[in-house]
Scaffold this motif. Structure first.
Motif, mmCIF file in Angstrom:
data_model
loop_
_atom_site.group_PDB
_atom_site.id
_atom_site.type_symbol
_atom_site.label_atom_id
_atom_site.label_comp_id
_atom_site.label_asym_id
_atom_site.label_seq_id
_atom_site.Cartn_x
_atom_site.Cartn_y
_atom_site.Cartn_z
ATOM 1 N N GLY A 150 0.788 -1.219 0.000
ATOM 2 C CA GLY A 150 0.000 0.000 0.000
ATOM 3 C C GLY A 150 0.823 1.273 0.000
ATOM 4 N N LEU A 151 2.129 1.160 -0.211
ATOM 5 C CA LEU A 151 3.028 2.311 -0.230
ATOM 6 C C LEU A 151 3.915 2.241 -1.464
ATOM 7 C CD1 LEU A 151 4.219 2.101 3.495
ATOM 8 C CD2 LEU A 151 2.499 3.672 2.587
ATOM 9 N N ARG A 152 4.304 3.390 -2.001
ATOM 10 C CA ARG A 152 5.233 3.419 -3.120
ATOM 11 C C ARG A 152 6.604 2.904 -2.683
ATOM 12 N NH1 ARG A 152 4.887 6.385 -7.630
ATOM 13 N NH2 ARG A 152 7.093 6.929 -7.400
ATOM 14 N N HIS A 153 7.397 2.476 -3.668
ATOM 15 C CA HIS A 153 8.712 1.930 -3.346
ATOM 16 C C HIS A 153 9.665 2.990 -2.803
ATOM 17 C CE1 HIS A 153 9.846 3.717 -7.185
ATOM 18 N NE2 HIS A 153 11.105 3.467 -6.916
ATOM 19 N N ASP A 154 9.385 4.278 -3.078
ATOM 20 C CA ASP A 154 10.263 5.350 -2.612
ATOM 21 C C ASP A 154 9.753 6.018 -1.333
ATOM 22 O OD1 ASP A 154 8.066 6.585 -3.710
ATOM 23 O OD2 ASP A 154 9.181 7.879 -5.089
ATOM 24 N N VAL A 155 8.927 5.309 -0.573
ATOM 25 C CA VAL A 155 8.297 5.909 0.603
ATOM 26 C C VAL A 155 9.318 6.329 1.660
ATOM 27 C CG1 VAL A 155 7.930 3.687 1.759
ATOM 28 C CG2 VAL A 155 6.433 5.622 2.290
ATOM 29 N N ALA A 156 10.436 5.624 1.759
ATOM 30 C CA ALA A 156 11.433 5.990 2.778
ATOM 31 C C ALA A 156 11.990 7.379 2.532
ATOM 32 C CB ALA A 156 12.567 4.966 2.800
ATOM 33 N N GLU A 157 12.050 7.770 1.260
ATOM 34 C CA GLU A 157 12.542 9.103 0.915
ATOM 35 C C GLU A 157 11.426 10.140 0.970
ATOM 36 O OE1 GLU A 157 14.655 11.398 -2.892
ATOM 37 O OE2 GLU A 157 14.506 9.217 -2.839
ATOM 38 N N SER A 158 10.242 9.772 0.478
ATOM 39 C CA SER A 158 9.158 10.746 0.389
ATOM 40 C C SER A 158 8.423 10.953 1.701
ATOM 41 C CB SER A 158 8.156 10.310 -0.692
ATOM 42 O OG SER A 158 7.556 9.063 -0.344
ATOM 43 N N ALA A 159 8.434 9.941 2.584
ATOM 44 C CA ALA A 159 7.710 10.039 3.865
ATOM 45 C C ALA A 159 8.489 9.320 4.968
ATOM 46 C CB ALA A 159 6.304 9.453 3.729
ATOM 47 N N PRO A 160 9.646 9.882 5.376
ATOM 48 C CA PRO A 160 10.495 9.190 6.356
ATOM 49 C C PRO A 160 9.816 8.975 7.705
ATOM 50 C CG PRO A 160 11.262 11.442 5.981
ATOM 51 C CD PRO A 160 10.245 11.151 4.929
ATOM 52 N N TRP A 161 8.787 9.758 8.011
ATOM 53 C CA TRP A 161 8.084 9.591 9.282
ATOM 54 C C TRP A 161 7.291 8.291 9.355
ATOM 55 C CZ3 TRP A 161 7.479 13.464 5.715
ATOM 56 C CH2 TRP A 161 6.363 13.371 4.869
ATOM 57 N N LEU A 162 7.142 7.581 8.254
ATOM 58 C CA LEU A 162 6.476 6.279 8.282
ATOM 59 C C LEU A 162 7.406 5.169 8.773
ATOM 60 C CD1 LEU A 162 4.351 6.419 5.001
ATOM 61 C CD2 LEU A 162 3.624 6.844 7.349
ATOM 62 N N LEU A 163 8.689 5.489 8.960
ATOM 63 C CA LEU A 163 9.680 4.599 9.566
ATOM 64 C C LEU A 163 9.921 3.325 8.761
ATOM 65 C CD1 LEU A 163 8.639 4.920 13.328
ATOM 66 C CD2 LEU A 163 10.361 6.236 12.072
ATOM 67 N N ALA A 164 9.710 3.409 7.450
ATOM 68 C CA ALA A 164 10.053 2.265 6.612
ATOM 69 C C ALA A 164 11.550 2.003 6.742
ATOM 70 C CB ALA A 164 9.688 2.551 5.161
ATOM 71 N N GLY A 165 11.908 0.757 6.967
ATOM 72 C CA GLY A 165 13.314 0.402 7.137
ATOM 73 C C GLY A 165 13.765 0.343 8.573
ATOM 74 N N ALA A 166 12.898 0.686 9.522
ATOM 75 C CA ALA A 166 13.215 0.524 10.947
ATOM 76 C C ALA A 166 12.566 -0.758 11.456
ATOM 77 C CB ALA A 166 12.704 1.717 11.749
#
Length: 298
Positions: A150-166
């Motif tokens: 449900g998220l784009r592949h570049d979400v870590a860059e576009s929305a870092p507050w979603l904590l993708a990668g933590a």
């Protein structure tokens, strides 16, 4: 008597006072966590799970580095690596001493680091060591379905507050995805981005073999960098195969010659079926890969 070993991290950050190890053995069966700890009320914290094989915690330093990276993404104070490192060693020793022969097999150490009791301004930390699950069947093959994250592949860059990668304690979505896999007659999941790229599993990294090259999705797509995935690349590189991190489309994933999901405790699980398509499994290669992973001393 409970076989697991539990340690409370009394100095999860900074430098302990002189004569204080920064951790203490605790009663696994006794209450340990206050109900107002933000790990309980908000899932506000991070964790790591480390495989312990024959008394050796595997990839300990990469796991500690990843714990610190996850903490940084959550604006948590940097964990005291020396304290956590020694606590892992002490927990493994205690478990093996108390459990004898039962402590000589595949164990795991789970590190939990939270923002602490609400309003205290002081983080909390625990480590527990216990016997690992029997993954022998999954190391022979698993059925997998793809699910939209449900998220784009570049979400870590576009929305870092979603904590993708933590690697956070907020695992409800990952657990829900795994239950959905079971409802669909599968064992596990590979997440796809909303714009059509392969990402990772709920608790694993994706490895694919295509045209003689071993690949994994690059981690700047909000993917947790895998300690076991790095070891898998080393295994294949030693055997003369090229390895590559890059964006991988859903079509490339489905067209791969072979697929594995890899993680710290389960190790390498070959995919036998993805969304109804069967994949051949090189049982000898996979067994050799798992022997390599289980024999690591670093």
């Amino acid at each position: 008597m409970t076989r697991a070993t539990l340690l409370t991290i009394t100095a999860p950050t900074g430098t302990p006072a002189e004569g204080d190890a920064g951790f203490a053995l605790a009663d696994f069966d006794a209450p340990q966590v206050r109900i107002t700890d933000l790990s309980v009320t908000r899932g506000d914290g991070v964790f790591e799970t480390i495989a312990v094989i024959d008394g050796h915690p595997q990839a300990l330093e990469p796991h500690l580095a990843r714990l610190a990276h996850s903490a940084q993404l959550l604006d948590l104070p940097e964990p005291a690596a020396a304290v956590w490192r020694e606590a892992v060693a002490a927990g493994v020793r205690d478990y093996r001493e108390r459990n004898g022969e039962a402590g000589s097999g595949e164990l795991f150490a789970k590190l939990i680091y939270t923002r602490g009791v609400e309003g205290s301004g002081r983080p909390s930390g625990w480590i527990f060591v216990d016997e690992g699950e029997d993954f022998s069947a999954q190391r022979r093959g698993i059925r997998v379905v793809t699910l939209d994250r449900g998220l784009r592949h570049d979400v870590a860059e576009s929305a870092p507050w979603l904590l993708a990668g933590a690697k956070t304690l907020s695992y409800a979505v990952n657990r829900a995805a795994q239950r959905e896999a079971v409802r669909r007659g599968a064992d596990d999941v590979i997440f796809l981005s909303s714009d059509g790229y392969a990402l990772e599993g709920p608790t694993s990294n994706v490895i694919l073999l295509a045209d003689g090259v071993v690949r994994t999705p690059q981690t700047d797509q909000g993917i947790l960098a895998g300690t076991t995935q790095a070891a898998v690349f080393a295994f294949f590189e030693e055997r003369g195969l090229a390895t590559e991190y890059r964006e991988i489309t859903a079509d490339e994933l489905r067209d791969a010659d072979a697929l594995w999901l890899v993680s710290s405790v389960r190790m390498a699980a070959p995919v036998t079926d993805l969304d109804g398509r069967e994949y051949p499994v090189d049982a000898e290669l996979t067994a050799e890969l798992n022997r390599y992973l289980l024999s690591r001393t670093e």
